[in-house]
Design an enzyme around this catalytic site. Structure first.
Site, PDB file in Angstrom:
ATOM      1  CG  ASP A  50      12.080   5.467 -15.229  1.00 56.61           C
ATOM      2  OD1 ASP A  50      12.052   4.568 -16.260  1.00 56.61           O
ATOM      3  OD2 ASP A  50      12.210   5.995 -14.515  1.00 56.61           O
ATOM      4  CG  ASN A  70      10.993   5.577 -11.371  1.00 63.35           C
ATOM      5  OD1 ASN A  70      10.766   6.263 -12.109  1.00 63.35           O
ATOM      6  ND2 ASN A  70      11.868   5.582 -10.647  1.00 63.35           N
ATOM      7  CE  LYS A  87      13.831   3.869 -19.550  1.00 60.82           C
ATOM      8  NZ  LYS A  87      14.104   3.594 -18.420  1.00 60.82           N
ATOM      9  CG  ASP A 120      15.965   5.472 -10.361  1.00 59.90           C
ATOM     10  OD1 ASP A 120      16.659   6.626  -8.980  1.00 59.90           O
ATOM     11  OD2 ASP A 120      15.843   6.189 -11.187  1.00 59.90           O
TER      12      ASP A 120
END
Length: 264
Positions: free
Chosen positions: A208, A195, A44, A190
């Site tokens: 995440d 997720n 990422k 989130d």
């Protein structure tokens, strides 16, 4: 892989993996699935414009390290800042994405149970030494930075149908003026079925995590309510969610946190 701004050290770590760019995520981060013979990894990346924000993968790295032993999260394998980019290499989460394992229409009760399980897990975590606080003051300061630097999500067409604001600054002003009182707990930041990972019917992993940290307990709950309404669509399942949590909904806070997310 040749166009990635990564160090020779990181390049060596991933050179035997097949690189597949992820196109599902909505964040400004670049995400790559690294497919190996015996395991898969994830890379990422965020550029320097997002340094210090909840999009910054250095922040996500810090939270993943802090969450080890507290929640099932991917393992941090390598982190670097290189050529204007922050790069985070991590293991693959254990299990299967909740969104892939359970169909909203076929397994609504199970999805509600998993959301409630997540909230209970989060609220059980001791946050006394949590490295980041996502209080409203810090989130609104971040939002002001994103708006001033053209980095916020300002596509009003993607807003909820009942959002009563004409433009991002009008919404920002409302959020700043109408801040509710906060009761800080651990928050994912989130939360949604894309997720959450599941295995054998239980939560097995979270991804995440850049927005995780201390935040008001209604933040994640608001995200769950929004997901239930959008994905399942029947209000009885919102009621079931609160029955499982054993609390009464604070609709003002729920609405506020859904509005806050319009600009992220």
């Amino acid at each position: 892989m040749a166009k990635m701004r990564i160090s020779p050290e990181l390049k060596k770590l991933i050179e035997k993996y097949r690189c597949v760019k992820d196109t599902e995520g909505m964040s400004p981060a670049k995400v790559y699935k690294l497919v190996g013979e015996n395991e898969n990894l994830y890379l990422k990346m965020t550029d320097s414009r997002y340094k210090g924000t909840t999009y910054d993968v250095e922040r996500e790295k810090d939270m993943m390290l802090w969450l080890e032993g507290k929640l099932p999260v991917p393992k941090v394998l390598h982190f670097e800042r290189h050529d204007g980019w922050s790069n985070l290499l991590m293991s693959e989460a254990d299990g299967v994405l909740c969104s892939e394992e359970y169909e909203d229409e076929q397994s609504p009760e199970k999805i509600i149970e998993l959301y409630a399980e997540c909230i209970r897990l989060f609220h059980s975590i001791d946050i006394s030494d949590c490295p980041y606080t996502n209080s409203l003051d810090s989130r609104l300061a971040e939002l002001d930075y994103l708006l001033n630097n053209d980095l916020a999500d300002v596509d009003c067409e993607n807003w909820e149908e009942d959002t009563p604001f004409k433009d991002p600054r009008e919404l920002y002003d409302f959020l700043k003026t109408e801040k509710p009182e906060e009761e800080l707990v651990f928050s994912h930041g989130d939360l949604g079925d894309s997720n959450i990972f599941v295995k054998d019917g239980k939560v097995s992993g979270f991804i995440d995590l850049g927005r995780s940290g201390r935040a008001d307990k209604w933040y994640d709950i608001a995200f769950c309510v929004r997901s239930i309404r959008e994905d399942i669509g029947e209000e009885q399942y919102v009621e079931l969610f609160f029955d499982l949590l054993g609390i009464k909904p604070d609709w003002e806070k729920i609405k506020y946190y859904i509005l806050l997310d319009e600009l992220f």
